[in-house]
Design an enzyme around this catalytic site. Structure first.
Site, short mmCIF file in Angstrom:
data_model
loop_
_atom_site.label_atom_id
_atom_site.label_comp_id
_atom_site.label_asym_id
_atom_site.label_seq_id
_atom_site.Cartn_x
_atom_site.Cartn_y
_atom_site.Cartn_z
N GLU A 50 0.84 -1.19 0.00
CA GLU A 50 0.00 0.00 0.00
C GLU A 50 0.88 1.25 0.00
O GLU A 50 1.90 1.30 0.69
CB GLU A 50 -0.90 0.00 1.23
CG GLU A 50 -1.85 1.19 1.30
CD GLU A 50 -2.78 1.18 2.51
OE1 GLU A 50 -3.84 1.79 2.44
OE2 GLU A 50 -2.41 0.54 3.53
N LYS A 119 -9.84 1.61 -2.76
CA LYS A 119 -10.10 1.13 -1.40
C LYS A 119 -11.54 1.41 -1.00
O LYS A 119 -12.01 2.54 -1.05
CB LYS A 119 -9.14 1.83 -0.43
CG LYS A 119 -9.12 1.29 0.99
CD LYS A 119 -8.00 1.99 1.76
CE LYS A 119 -7.77 1.39 3.13
NZ LYS A 119 -6.61 2.03 3.80
N CYS A 160 -5.71 -3.00 2.63
CA CYS A 160 -5.53 -2.75 4.05
C CYS A 160 -6.82 -2.93 4.88
O CYS A 160 -7.20 -4.04 5.19
CB CYS A 160 -4.93 -1.36 4.26
SG CYS A 160 -4.15 -1.14 5.89
#
Length: 286
Positions: A50, A119, A160
């Site tokens: 990331e 995301k 994440c």
């Protein structure tokens, strides 16, 4: 099983735990070099962390943000093509239409972009006395599931905080994914507590391989990443794991082993779909 099927049921995955600095060009050149190194070790799928092209933090996102296609995605495209690998490009801050996103691009061995995942779940947490972080102060969320095909298996992508949401992994598994990849940057509070636990949970619940790529730890950074990039098998075992420093780790993904696990403990066929279901409201991109 035919010889070809046996060959295609195994492939090498590389996870690059990159030491990220404040100079974008240096991050890109180091990533490119390590992708080449990974391919030289026989890797067919390579995963970056990331925010691999910039420091992680709300005060950095706008400064390092790019359009896609742009400088960083061009480097990823060239690296994938030069090394003939599927390259999961971690994530970068993306600017589009006046909004910022935390975005992962995936490139095929021909250098073509085959996926863009923004995301979905923004990292907004407040652990009193330890850490407060609000991605939503600067970023906007993505709105679609993201999965892509390889000659080996289908792959689901999250970034994440997406990993904390079991429903996403379940949907990817239902859609045929056998490998889930999560570029991520857990911190020194959530990392030791939850990083490995979440990966093992996602792998075990869905009988899939799970791989995570963190930036290497930089104690001088404003946001200190935990590191410890990891690969977990469908039995929930850690089969490869980095320390805190820059490294490339490898795992040989065995899809016949995955099939065997699912036959031994056949939870897929034992689900009570008459009692419960996890469904997607929007179809994913692929």
């Amino acid at each position: 099983m035919s010889t070809l099927a046996k060959v295609m049921s195994k492939f090498r995955l590389a996870v690059i735990q990159l030491q990220v600095c404040s100079v974008k060009a240096d991050n890109l050149s180091r990533a490119r070099r390590l992708v080449k190194e990974a391919a030289g070790q026989g890797s067919k799928v390579v995963l970056l962390p990331e925010c691999f092209n910039s420091p992680y933090g709300t005060n950095f996102f706008s400064r390092y943000a790019e359009k896609i296609p742009g400088e960083s995605s061009q480097v990823l495209s060239e690296a994938a093509k030069e090394n003939k690998v599927y390259l999961v490009g971690g994530s970068i801050p993306e600017e589009d239409g006046g909004k910022l996103y935390n975005t992962c691009t995936v490139f095929g061995p021909d250098g073509e972009m085959i996926l863009k995942h923004r995301k979905i779940h923004l990292f907004d947490i407040d652990v009193p006395g330890k850490i407060r972080f609000q991605e939503s102060e600067t970023l906007s969320p993505g709105n679609s599931l993201s999965l892509f095909d390889t000659p080996f298996c289908k792959v689901g992508v999250g970034i994440c905080y997406d990993m904390r949401f079991a429903e996403l992994a379940q949907l990817y598994s239902r859609k045929g994914c056998q490998l889930l990849v999560y570029p991520g940057a857990f911190n020194m509070t959530t990392g030791p507590a939850h990083w490995e636990l979440l990966q093992r949970g996602r792998a075990l619940d869905n009988q899939v391989y799970v791989a995570t790529a963190s930036p290497a730890r930089d104690e001088a950074a404003s946001y200190v990443a935990w590191g410890h990039s990891t690969v977990v098998n469908p039995w929930g075992e850690v089969i490869s794991k980095a320390g805190p420093e820059e490294a490339v780790i490898y795992a040989d993904i065995d899809l016949q082993y995955l099939t065997d696990i699912r036959q031994q403990i056949p939870i897929t066929s034992q689900r009570r779909d008459d009692l419960y279901a996890v469904t997607s409201v929007q179809e994913g991109s692929s």
